[in-house]
Every structure is written in structure tokens, then in C-alpha cells.
Design a protein around this motif. Structure first.
Motif, mmCIF file in Angstrom:
data_model
loop_
_atom_site.group_PDB
_atom_site.id
_atom_site.type_symbol
_atom_site.label_atom_id
_atom_site.label_comp_id
_atom_site.label_asym_id
_atom_site.label_seq_id
_atom_site.Cartn_x
_atom_site.Cartn_y
_atom_site.Cartn_z
ATOM 1 N N LYS A 1 0.848 -1.181 0.000
ATOM 2 C CA LYS A 1 0.000 0.000 0.000
ATOM 3 C C LYS A 1 0.889 1.238 0.000
ATOM 4 O O LYS A 1 1.644 1.463 0.943
ATOM 5 N N LYS A 2 0.779 2.025 -1.062
ATOM 6 C CA LYS A 2 1.659 3.185 -1.222
ATOM 7 C C LYS A 2 1.469 4.205 -0.087
ATOM 8 O O LYS A 2 2.415 4.866 0.329
ATOM 9 N N LYS A 3 0.248 4.334 0.410
ATOM 10 C CA LYS A 3 -0.011 5.322 1.456
ATOM 11 C C LYS A 3 0.813 5.039 2.705
ATOM 12 O O LYS A 3 1.221 5.956 3.422
ATOM 13 N N TYR A 4 1.079 3.744 2.967
ATOM 14 C CA TYR A 4 1.894 3.402 4.126
ATOM 15 C C TYR A 4 3.337 3.876 3.940
ATOM 16 O O TYR A 4 4.029 4.223 4.904
ATOM 17 N N LEU A 5 3.780 3.887 2.709
ATOM 18 C CA LEU A 5 5.127 4.347 2.402
ATOM 19 C C LEU A 5 5.269 5.829 2.737
ATOM 20 O O LEU A 5 6.247 6.251 3.366
ATOM 21 N N PHE A 6 4.290 6.630 2.330
ATOM 22 C CA PHE A 6 4.321 8.066 2.596
ATOM 23 C C PHE A 6 4.183 8.355 4.095
ATOM 24 O O PHE A 6 4.852 9.248 4.626
ATOM 25 N N GLN A 7 3.324 7.596 4.777
ATOM 26 C CA GLN A 7 3.156 7.777 6.218
ATOM 27 C C GLN A 7 4.444 7.448 6.961
ATOM 28 O O GLN A 7 4.842 8.144 7.908
ATOM 29 N N SER A 8 5.122 6.405 6.523
ATOM 30 C CA SER A 8 6.391 6.015 7.144
ATOM 31 C C SER A 8 7.472 7.051 6.878
ATOM 32 O O SER A 8 8.332 7.300 7.731
ATOM 33 N N LYS A 9 7.441 7.658 5.700
ATOM 34 C CA LYS A 9 8.413 8.695 5.363
ATOM 35 C C LYS A 9 8.254 9.896 6.297
ATOM 36 O O LYS A 9 9.235 10.455 6.803
ATOM 37 N N ASP A 10 6.994 10.297 6.548
ATOM 38 C CA ASP A 10 6.729 11.402 7.480
ATOM 39 C C ASP A 10 7.207 11.056 8.880
ATOM 40 O O ASP A 10 7.794 11.881 9.586
ATOM 41 N N PHE A 11 6.953 9.810 9.293
ATOM 42 C CA PHE A 11 7.371 9.334 10.601
ATOM 43 C C PHE A 11 8.892 9.361 10.726
ATOM 44 O O PHE A 11 9.451 9.768 11.746
ATOM 45 N N PHE A 12 9.575 8.939 9.667
ATOM 46 C CA PHE A 12 11.034 8.897 9.655
ATOM 47 C C PHE A 12 11.620 10.302 9.724
ATOM 48 O O PHE A 12 12.593 10.557 10.440
ATOM 49 N N GLU A 13 11.036 11.239 8.964
ATOM 50 C CA GLU A 13 11.535 12.615 8.940
ATOM 51 C C GLU A 13 11.355 13.294 10.294
ATOM 52 O O GLU A 13 12.147 14.159 10.676
#
Length: 222
Positions: A114-126
Motif C-alpha cells: 500500500k503506497k499510502k503506508y510508504l508516505f506515512q512512514s516517510k513522514d514518521f522517519f523525517e
């Protein structure tokens, strides 16, 4: 022969007690699942935290073929084995992110991705930086994509490995030892066998680990 129920795939106890031709293969299945959660980007539907907690409860059965004769050492070796697989899974996720990170942003959604999880994880990482690799271990979905994001943003390999090892050790030892010794405590002090309440335990752990994720998503939408 009992009819197979696909719902069992969401039940951590199913993997732990799994047999093949009369041979118990639960330990090997558990090790593969821990690796697959991050290494194969399949973590969003696998029972990670509850699986480890139940591994602590069923540590005697899991370590039967490799028993050291010491209850403490058996649990320790079990946690160590799982932490190693977690470390290796994260390493593969990091490598995949560094080699083909841009491909993930263009990839179409599927059951396993799920691509949305990728973006959510990116925000979390940043937001949390390198510590996200540790924090993500205790959060479903995020632990799947955190090492991939680390690879995409070209996080320093030595720094990544430090947080990777720390997070994997903390995650495996905390969850497994908690399951093992809480089971013993409830059994000895209250005569309550936690194996009779597996469904409630799984639901409880899922709620505890997913509430922070849901709160983050709700705040983001607000």
C-alpha cells in the motif's frame, strides 16, 4: 482432517503451533515471519507484536528441539534468534530502498503493498530521524517501511545498523520476555493460564500498538 480456515492466518498461535508431517516447524515459521515483516515488505498484515508475545508464552514448545535445559537460556536464545532475523530483514529493506526506492513511489497498490503506508512512514522517519528505526519496531506498518525509507534517504549505513541492532534487540527481548514471565506470574500468583485467553491478548496487543498509529493519522487529517 480438519478443514483449513483462512482466518487462521491472522492468528499468531496458528504459526507457533504449526506442524508439517508431524514435525513442529513453528520456530522456523516465526523466524521467517519476522524476516518477512521488513525484508519482504509484507509486514502490514503479519501478526508481529502479538506473535512475539505468544512466542514468550510458548517458548518451551518452540525451543523443545534446541533446549539448553535452562528456562532462562531457552527464552534468551529464542529472543536472540528472532532479533537476528529482525536485523537481517531490516538490512534487506534498507538495501531495497537504496536500490529501488523511486520504483516504490510509482508502484501500484496491491494486497501486499500500500503506497499510502510508504508516505506515512516517510513522514514518521523525517520526524524522528534515526530513532524512527527503533520506534518503528514497536509499530505495525511503520516497521515494514522504516528501513526502506532509511535506504531511500541514504541514511549513513553505520548509523542505520546501530539503530537497527538496538531496535531489533529491544523489540524481541521486551515482547518475548514479557510474554514468558507474565504467563508464569499469572499462572503462579492467580492460577490464570494465559494460553486460555489468547484471543483477548492478541486483540489487546493489536489495540495498544495500533492506537498510536491511528492517533497520528487522525491528527494529520485534523
Amino acid at each position: 482432517m480438519d478443514q483449513f480456515d483462512w482466518k487462521q492466518l491472522l492468528n499468531p498461535e496458528f504459526y507457533i503451533l504449526l506442524e508439517l508431517g508431524g514435525i513442529k516447524i513453528g520456530l522456523y515459521v516465526v523466524l521467517f515471519i519476522v524476516f518477512a515483516e521488513t525484508g519482504l515488505l509484507a509486514g502490514f498484515f503479519l501478526p508481529g507484536d502479538s506473535l512475539l508475545f505468544l512466542c514468550g508464552i510458548y517458548s518451551e514448545a518452540l525451543m523443545k528441539e534446541f533446549s539448553t535445559g535452562s528456562d532462562f537460556l531457552n527464552v534468551t536464545f529464542l529472543a536472540a534468534s528472532i532479533s537476528v532475523m529482525g536485523i537481517l530483514g531490516n538490512m534487506l529493506g534498507y538495501w531495497f530502498g537504496s536500490k529501488s526506492g523511486t520504483y516504490l513511489y510509482k508502484r501500484e497498490d496491491s494486497f501486499f503493498f500500500k503506497k499510502k503506508y510508504l508516505f506515512q512512514s516517510k513522514d514518521f522517519f523525517e520526524k524522528y530521524g534515526g530513532k524512527a528505526v527503533v520506534f518503528a519496531r514497536f509499530l505495525p506498518i511503520f516497521r515494514t517501511f522504516a528501513p526502506v525509507i532509511a535506504g531511500i534517504v541514504a541514511m549513513d549505513k553505520k548509523k542505520f545498523m546501530f539503530y537497527n541492532i538496538l531496535g531489533s534487540i529491544l523489540w524481541s527481548y521486551v515482547m518475548i520476555f514479557a510474554g514468558h514471565y507474565l504467563h508464569k506470574l499469572f499462572l503462579s500468583q492467580f492460577n490464570i493460564d494465559l494460553t486460555h485467553y489468547i484471543e483477548f491478548i492478541v486483540i489487546g496487543i493489536v489495540l495498544v500498538t495500533t492506537i498510536p498509529v491511528l492517533m497520528k493519522l487522525l491528527k494529520k487529517k485534523a
